[in-house]
Structure formats: C-alpha cells, structure tokens
Design an enzyme around this catalytic site. Structure first.
Site, PDB file in Angstrom:
ATOM      1  N   LYS A 135       0.848  -1.204   0.000  1.00 24.71           N
ATOM      2  CA  LYS A 135       0.000   0.000   0.000  1.00 24.71           C
ATOM      3  C   LYS A 135       0.883   1.252   0.000  1.00 24.71           C
ATOM      4  O   LYS A 135       0.626   2.206  -0.733  1.00 24.71           O
ATOM      5  CB  LYS A 135      -0.884   0.001   1.228  1.00 24.71           C
ATOM      6  CG  LYS A 135      -1.422   1.354   1.635  1.00 24.71           C
ATOM      7  CD  LYS A 135      -2.237   1.311   2.905  1.00 24.71           C
ATOM      8  CE  LYS A 135      -1.424   1.444   4.153  1.00 24.71           C
ATOM      9  NZ  LYS A 135      -1.073   2.802   4.580  1.00 24.71           N
ATOM     10  N   ASN A 136       1.961   1.230   0.804  1.00 29.73           N
ATOM     11  CA  ASN A 136       2.776   2.442   0.966  1.00 29.73           C
ATOM     12  C   ASN A 136       3.749   2.676  -0.169  1.00 29.73           C
ATOM     13  O   ASN A 136       4.457   3.676  -0.189  1.00 29.73           O
ATOM     14  CB  ASN A 136       3.496   2.421   2.320  1.00 29.73           C
ATOM     15  CG  ASN A 136       2.512   2.602   3.463  1.00 29.73           C
ATOM     16  OD1 ASN A 136       1.345   2.935   3.238  1.00 29.73           O
ATOM     17  ND2 ASN A 136       2.959   2.350   4.678  1.00 29.73           N
ATOM     18  N   CYS A 173      -3.985  12.657  13.496  1.00 28.03           N
ATOM     19  CA  CYS A 173      -4.229  11.254  13.148  1.00 28.03           C
ATOM     20  C   CYS A 173      -4.196  10.499  14.474  1.00 28.03           C
ATOM     21  O   CYS A 173      -3.607  10.958  15.458  1.00 28.03           O
ATOM     22  CB  CYS A 173      -3.104  10.820  12.205  1.00 28.03           C
ATOM     23  SG  CYS A 173      -2.873   9.060  12.089  1.00 28.03           S
ATOM     24  N   ARG A 183       1.540  14.143  13.284  1.00 27.41           N
ATOM     25  CA  ARG A 183       1.907  13.890  11.889  1.00 27.41           C
ATOM     26  C   ARG A 183       1.849  15.158  11.025  1.00 27.41           C
ATOM     27  O   ARG A 183       1.117  15.253  10.058  1.00 27.41           O
ATOM     28  CB  ARG A 183       1.039  12.777  11.311  1.00 27.41           C
ATOM     29  CG  ARG A 183       1.192  11.510  12.142  1.00 27.41           C
ATOM     30  CD  ARG A 183       0.483  10.348  11.574  1.00 27.41           C
ATOM     31  NE  ARG A 183       1.203   9.824  10.406  1.00 27.41           N
ATOM     32  CZ  ARG A 183       0.717   8.829   9.668  1.00 27.41           C
ATOM     33  NH1 ARG A 183      -0.458   8.338   9.950  1.00 27.41           N
ATOM     34  NH2 ARG A 183       1.381   8.375   8.626  1.00 27.41           N
ATOM     35  N   ASP A 221       5.614   0.301  12.053  1.00 24.80           N
ATOM     36  CA  ASP A 221       4.370  -0.314  11.561  1.00 24.80           C
ATOM     37  C   ASP A 221       4.247  -1.776  11.979  1.00 24.80           C
ATOM     38  O   ASP A 221       3.213  -2.395  11.719  1.00 24.80           O
ATOM     39  CB  ASP A 221       4.283  -0.216  10.032  1.00 24.80           C
ATOM     40  CG  ASP A 221       4.076   1.210   9.575  1.00 24.80           C
ATOM     41  OD1 ASP A 221       4.173   1.468   8.369  1.00 24.80           O
ATOM     42  OD2 ASP A 221       3.842   2.073  10.434  1.00 24.80           O
ATOM     43  N   ARG A 242      -8.325  -0.617   5.425  1.00 28.59           N
ATOM     44  CA  ARG A 242      -7.567   0.446   4.770  1.00 28.59           C
ATOM     45  C   ARG A 242      -6.285  -0.091   4.158  1.00 28.59           C
ATOM     46  O   ARG A 242      -5.809   0.418   3.146  1.00 28.59           O
ATOM     47  CB  ARG A 242      -7.166   1.530   5.785  1.00 28.59           C
ATOM     48  CG  ARG A 242      -8.296   2.322   6.335  1.00 28.59           C
ATOM     49  CD  ARG A 242      -7.786   3.512   7.102  1.00 28.59           C
ATOM     50  NE  ARG A 242      -6.847   4.294   6.297  1.00 28.59           N
ATOM     51  CZ  ARG A 242      -6.360   5.469   6.683  1.00 28.59           C
ATOM     52  NH1 ARG A 242      -6.684   5.960   7.855  1.00 28.59           N
ATOM     53  NH2 ARG A 242      -5.533   6.136   5.911  1.00 28.59           N
TER      54      ARG A 242
HETATM   55  C1  EPZ Z   1       4.799   6.774   6.438  1.00 31.51           C
HETATM   56  O1  EPZ Z   1       4.049   7.797   7.056  1.00 31.51           O
HETATM   57  C2  EPZ Z   1       3.883   5.571   6.341  1.00 31.51           C
HETATM   58  N1  EPZ Z   1       2.716   5.911   5.515  1.00 31.51           N
HETATM   59  C3  EPZ Z   1       3.420   5.156   7.737  1.00 31.51           C
HETATM   60  O2  EPZ Z   1       2.659   3.963   7.593  1.00 31.51           O
HETATM   61  C4  EPZ Z   1       4.657   4.833   8.574  1.00 31.51           C
HETATM   62  O3  EPZ Z   1       4.254   4.517   9.889  1.00 31.51           O
HETATM   63  C5  EPZ Z   1       5.600   6.044   8.597  1.00 31.51           C
HETATM   64  O4  EPZ Z   1       5.940   6.430   7.240  1.00 31.51           O
HETATM   65  C6  EPZ Z   1       6.897   5.745   9.337  1.00 31.51           C
HETATM   66  O5  EPZ Z   1       7.536   4.651   8.754  1.00 31.51           O
HETATM   67  C7  EPZ Z   1       2.855   5.936   4.163  1.00 31.51           C
HETATM   68  O6  EPZ Z   1       3.928   5.700   3.630  1.00 31.51           O
HETATM   69  C8  EPZ Z   1       1.626   6.281   3.374  1.00 31.51           C
HETATM   70  P1  EPZ Z   1       6.927  10.076   8.467  1.00 31.51           P
HETATM   71  P2  EPZ Z   1       4.623   9.305   7.085  1.00 31.51           P
HETATM   72  O7  EPZ Z   1       6.765  11.356   7.720  1.00 31.51           O
HETATM   73  O8  EPZ Z   1       5.469   9.542   5.902  1.00 31.51           O
HETATM   74  C9  EPZ Z   1       7.427  13.417  11.781  1.00 31.51           C
HETATM   75  C10 EPZ Z   1       0.822   2.557   7.942  1.00 31.51           C
HETATM   76  O9  EPZ Z   1       0.506   1.965   8.985  1.00 31.51           O
HETATM   77  N2  EPZ Z   1       7.258  14.379  10.686  1.00 31.51           N
HETATM   78  O10 EPZ Z   1       8.040   9.165   8.115  1.00 31.51           O
HETATM   79  O11 EPZ Z   1       3.490  10.210   7.343  1.00 31.51           O
HETATM   80  C11 EPZ Z   1       6.168  12.608  12.050  1.00 31.51           C
HETATM   81  O12 EPZ Z   1       5.297  13.306  12.915  1.00 31.51           O
HETATM   82  C12 EPZ Z   1       1.276   4.000   8.009  1.00 31.51           C
HETATM   83  O13 EPZ Z   1       0.844   2.035   6.806  1.00 31.51           O
HETATM   84  C13 EPZ Z   1       7.384  15.736  10.963  1.00 31.51           C
HETATM   85  O14 EPZ Z   1       7.619  16.137  12.096  1.00 31.51           O
HETATM   86  O15 EPZ Z   1       5.557   9.258   8.354  1.00 31.51           O
HETATM   87  C14 EPZ Z   1       6.715  11.344  12.669  1.00 31.51           C
HETATM   88  O16 EPZ Z   1       6.947  11.563  14.054  1.00 31.51           O
HETATM   89  C15 EPZ Z   1       1.059   4.575   9.390  1.00 31.51           C
HETATM   90  N3  EPZ Z   1       7.220  16.630   9.946  1.00 31.51           N
HETATM   91  C16 EPZ Z   1       8.064  11.152  11.970  1.00 31.51           C
HETATM   92  O17 EPZ Z   1       8.384  12.437  11.396  1.00 31.51           O
HETATM   93  C17 EPZ Z   1       6.961  16.236   8.648  1.00 31.51           C
HETATM   94  O18 EPZ Z   1       6.847  17.103   7.752  1.00 31.51           O
HETATM   95  C18 EPZ Z   1       8.046  10.121  10.841  1.00 31.51           C
HETATM   96  O19 EPZ Z   1       6.924  10.414  10.024  1.00 31.51           O
HETATM   97  C19 EPZ Z   1       6.849  14.846   8.393  1.00 31.51           C
HETATM   98  C20 EPZ Z   1       7.011  13.935   9.421  1.00 31.51           C
END
Ligand code: EPZ
Length: 434
Positions: A22-23, A120, A125, A309, A401
């Site tokens: 999915k990702n 979320c 996020r 995850d 989802r």
């Molecule tokens: C991706 O989310 C995945 N989703 C998530 O999978 C996964 O848990 C996550 O990466 C971490 O591996 C998809 O790929 C669609 P991040 P993403 O940006 O990109 C902070 C699932 O279960 N951050 O890597 O949204 C954020 O708050 C989902 O399939 C900022 O501060 O996660 C978090 O603490 C859930 N500012 C950390 O970074 C930003 O601009 C990592 O988030 C972006 C992120």
C-alpha cells in the site's frame, strides 16, 4: 461498521500470499500526475486507501481505472487533464497520505491547493518538512481556511537536508525534484523500500534519480516525463504481520510472494524471540514455533531498523513470550492505543511514556475489543487468534484500509474468523482515541 468474530486456538498451517505494498502504491499513483501519458501499475492491493487515492485523483480530473476480476491488481492512471488541482478536505481527512499529491501538483501544474491533513490517531503527523523543502525549491506556500495554497513558476533544484527522517516527505520532494530546473541533492532521506520503489517508477518514466533507498539522493531535473508500466513491490508489513501470525499460533506457515530482503530486522527479532524462521528463497519465508517464545525488547527505528508499523503486531506476540519485553516507540507519540484493548483480553502491559513493558506469557481470553488504527487492528486479530473463546474485533474498517482480504487469507490457513456487518446495530458511543 463491520466486525470480526474470531475463535482462537488454531495453529496456522499452509501458504499465505502477500499483496502489493500500500505504501508504495500510494506515492506511485500520485507520480502519474507528473506526466500526460498513461501510467500502469501492477500488484496494486485492493484496499480502501487505494480507492481513496483513486477518488482523489479522479476529483482532480485524472482518468483512473482500477481493473476488476483477474486484473484486479492493476490500475491505469492518465492525468492528461488536471482540471481541478485541488485535494479536498473531505478526501484528505480520510487519508493523510493525500499530501503526497502536493509535490507532483506543483511540479506539473505550478499550482496546488491541498487540505491540511489534520491529526491522526497515532500522532500529530505534521507536514512542515514537506513545506520547508518545497519552499526551498521556490514554491510560495500560504495556509488559510485549513488549506495549503502553493504556487511556483518553475521549481528550482536545491540542496535539501531533512531535519527529521520522513518517508512521505522524502517521496513528496523527490516527485517535486524530478521536473525542477537543475539538480537537487537530498540528505537525511528515508531509506524505506517504498522510496526506492517510487524512484524506480520515476526513472522508468524518464527521471534521473540516483541513491534512492539510501540517505542521500541526487536528482537531475528533466523537462518532462513519459508514461510507464511498473510492478509494485510486495508489502513488507503485511508479510511481517503474517510471520507473527505463524509464530503466535505455533503454526507452520509459508509467507509467499514477499521480499525477504525487506524484512531483516523483523526476521532477526522473531528469531531472537524464539520463532523458527527459514528464508526459503527471495520471495518465500517459512515460520514455525519452537518449544517456547521468550521475551525480546524492540525499539522502533527508521528503516532498516525495526519498523514502527510492526510495533503493535510484535506486542501481541510479546504477550505470549516468557519474560519481560520492553517495547519502545520512537517514531510516533501515540502509537500504543492497542495496549488497553490487549489488556482487556488478559495481557499484562504497562505503559510509561514511549515504553510499554510486556510481561508474559499471559493467558488471553476472548473479549469485545475495538480497532483504533490500521496496525493496532492487526495486533488485536493476532491476539484473538490465540485467545480462549470467541473475540469480537470491532471497527475493522481500519484494517480494510491497508490489508487486502485479510480474514480470507487467514481462513485459508486455518483461522476461524467470521466477518459480521452490523449495519443496523444501534449507534455505539464513539470512543475518542488518545
Ligand atoms: C509513512 O508515514 C507511512 N505511511 C506510515 O505507515 C509509517 O508509519 C511512517 O511512514 C513511518 O515509517 C505511508 O507511507 C503512506 P513520516 P509518514 O513522515 O510519511 C514526523 C501505515 O501503517 N514528521 O516518516 O506520514 C512525524 O510526525 C502507516 O501504513 C514531521 O515532524 O511518516 C513522525 O513523528 C502509518 N514533519 C516522523 O516524522 C513532517 O513534515 C516520521 O513520520 C513529516 C514527518
């Protein structure tokens, strides 16, 4: 809202097939915005988030075809006309990954209006790092009425260093950089396999990207991209979930159609906890239980560390392991909502800040439990597979989802699961998560 009725106690035996990631599919579908030609993607999982992305692209004027029947895992997207480059809140609020259209829209159309994703269940996020990178590439981004308004005559290549490692932030800016003027150097990038999947598609479309999958990515901007056909990688989190299903039920399960090279940290941890795992080939892994499972700590890290995850699913396993397992969640600030549901089934778990202490083995008994997010749902199903009696897992729309035909696949290897649609049930009090 659908629910599962799960009778525990059956060891899972046989072969279970993994669907596409999915990702990977979500950013790859968004990448179709970058060209006027058709992009065909294969091995697409039929899950709700994919349908949401399809509706989002169609709402902007794209033609999106998700094939049914034997070609059900294929989708063709054509963004020749993007009549309305707006990602509306009604869609974005149901899937925060909608923010992945921001970079490609600005790169292609020079303008984008994207609803802020909002919070979320698992954490705030924010997407501040997406915005910061796009501004460094010359985009002018304002925020009002809950929407980001972004404009750019033409994005310019830049030197981007991520303050924090972000998966979709890396993907969003990669898609912005491929059509920017000049070269872009991206440092402290996410190394998840899904980033490399996206880069492989973009290069097949004519982009010039080096280093995807490492912390440093170099992009040479090109004038335009053409269509392509690309097969998405298998879902490493679904595969890891099934490995735990085989271990927790003391079964003998072959997880097929996966990519074993993406599961190094998960395989090592399950072996440390006493599961017997044999990598039969690049796309096939066998998991069997040994005499007993024993405690092993995890600390979630960015790839190639132990994936956040997989944290909830591992916690279900830890409830059955002898000893004390420490589960430290380093990526998200609120990713323990499965804990109280597991405790209701008899698990012995105490949470202190970002660390959950799991004491096992605990005798799990059936209960009525409620899903709160995608991976917490999987954790509750795994626990129900070993609990005594019939567990009711409610709000499985969270699971739908990101897991394709989840109960069907588990029933195929011996699980006793029934899906109930309680369309006419009285309205239940909505639990406010977190
Ligand atoms: C991706 O989310 C995945 N989703 C998530 O999978 C996964 O848990 C996550 O990466 C971490 O591996 C998809 O790929 C669609 P991040 P993403 O940006 O990109 C902070 C699932 O279960 N951050 O890597 O949204 C954020 O708050 C989902 O399939 C900022 O501060 O996660 C978090 O603490 C859930 N500012 C950390 O970074 C930003 O601009 C990592 O988030 C972006 C992120």
């Amino acid at each position: 809202m659908d629910k599962f009725v799960i009778r525990g106690g059956n060891p899972l035996v046989g072969t279970i097939r993994v669907s596409g990631a999915k990702n990977s599919a979500l950013p790859c579908m968004a990448a179709a915005i970058l060209t006027e030609d058709e992009v065909t993607l294969e091995n697409i999982p039929q899950v709700r988030d994919i349908e949401t992305e399809r509706r989002l692209l169609a709402s902007m004027g794209a033609e999106v075809e998700l094939r049914e029947g034997e070609l059900r895992d294929r989708t063709t997207i054509c963004c020749r006309t993007l009549s309305d480059p707006v990602a509306r809140y009604e869609i974005v609020k149901t899937m925060r990954a909608s923010s992945l259209v921001l970079g490609p829209l600005i790169a292609r159309a020079g303008v984008a209006r994207v609803a802020m994703p909002g919070g979320c269940a698992i954490g705030g996020r924010p997407i501040d790092l997406h915005i910061k990178g796009l501004e460094k590439m010359g985009a002018v981004i304002t925020q009002e009425h809950g929407y980001l308004e972004a404009r750019a005559e033409h994005l310019r290549g830049a030197h981007l260093v991520f303050d924090k490692i972000t998966v979709t932030g890396t993907e969003d800016l990669l898609m912005a950089a491929v059509l920017a003027e000049g070269d872009t150097l991206m440092e402290n990038c996410a190394r998840e396999p899904e980033v490399a999947d996206l880069a492989a598609l973009l290069n097949a479309m004519g982009a010039e990207i080096e280093g995807a999958g490492t912390a440093t990515i170099r992009v040479h901007g090109v004038a335009s991209l053409h269509g392509a056909r690309y097969r998405i990688n298998p879902d490493r989190i679904e595969a890891g979930t099934f490995l735990i299903a085989g271990a927790i039920t003391a079964g003998d399960l072959i997880v097929a159609n996966c990519n074993a090279t993406h599961l190094g940290a998960v395989i090592a941890k399950l072996q440390e906890a006493g599961a017997r795992i044999d990598v039969l080939g690049p796309d096939s892994i066998r998991v069997r239980a040994t005499a007993e499972l024993h405690a092993a700590d995890i600390s979630t890290e960015e790839y190639p560390g132990f994936p956040t995850d997989m944290q909830a699913q591992y916690m279900a396993l830890a409830t059955q392991a002898k000893g004390v397992s420490l589960v430290r969640e380093n990526i998200f600030e609120n990713r323990f909502m499965h804990v109280q549901e597991l405790v209701r089934m008899g698990a012995n778990i105490k949470v202190d800040g970002s660390i959950a202490t799991v004491r096992g083995p605990a005798r799990l008994t059936s209960a009525a439990v409620m899903c709160s997010d995608l991976r917490a749902s999987a954790s509750l199903v795994l626990a129900a597979l070993v609990a005594e009696g019939e567990t009711i897992v409610d709000r499985v729309y969270h699971m739908d989802r990101g897991y394709e035909r989840f109960e069907e696949k588990l029933i195929g290897v011996g699980a006793q699961i029934q899906r109930l649609g309680n369309v006419f049930a009285p309205r239940e009090p909505v639990a406010v998560a977190g």
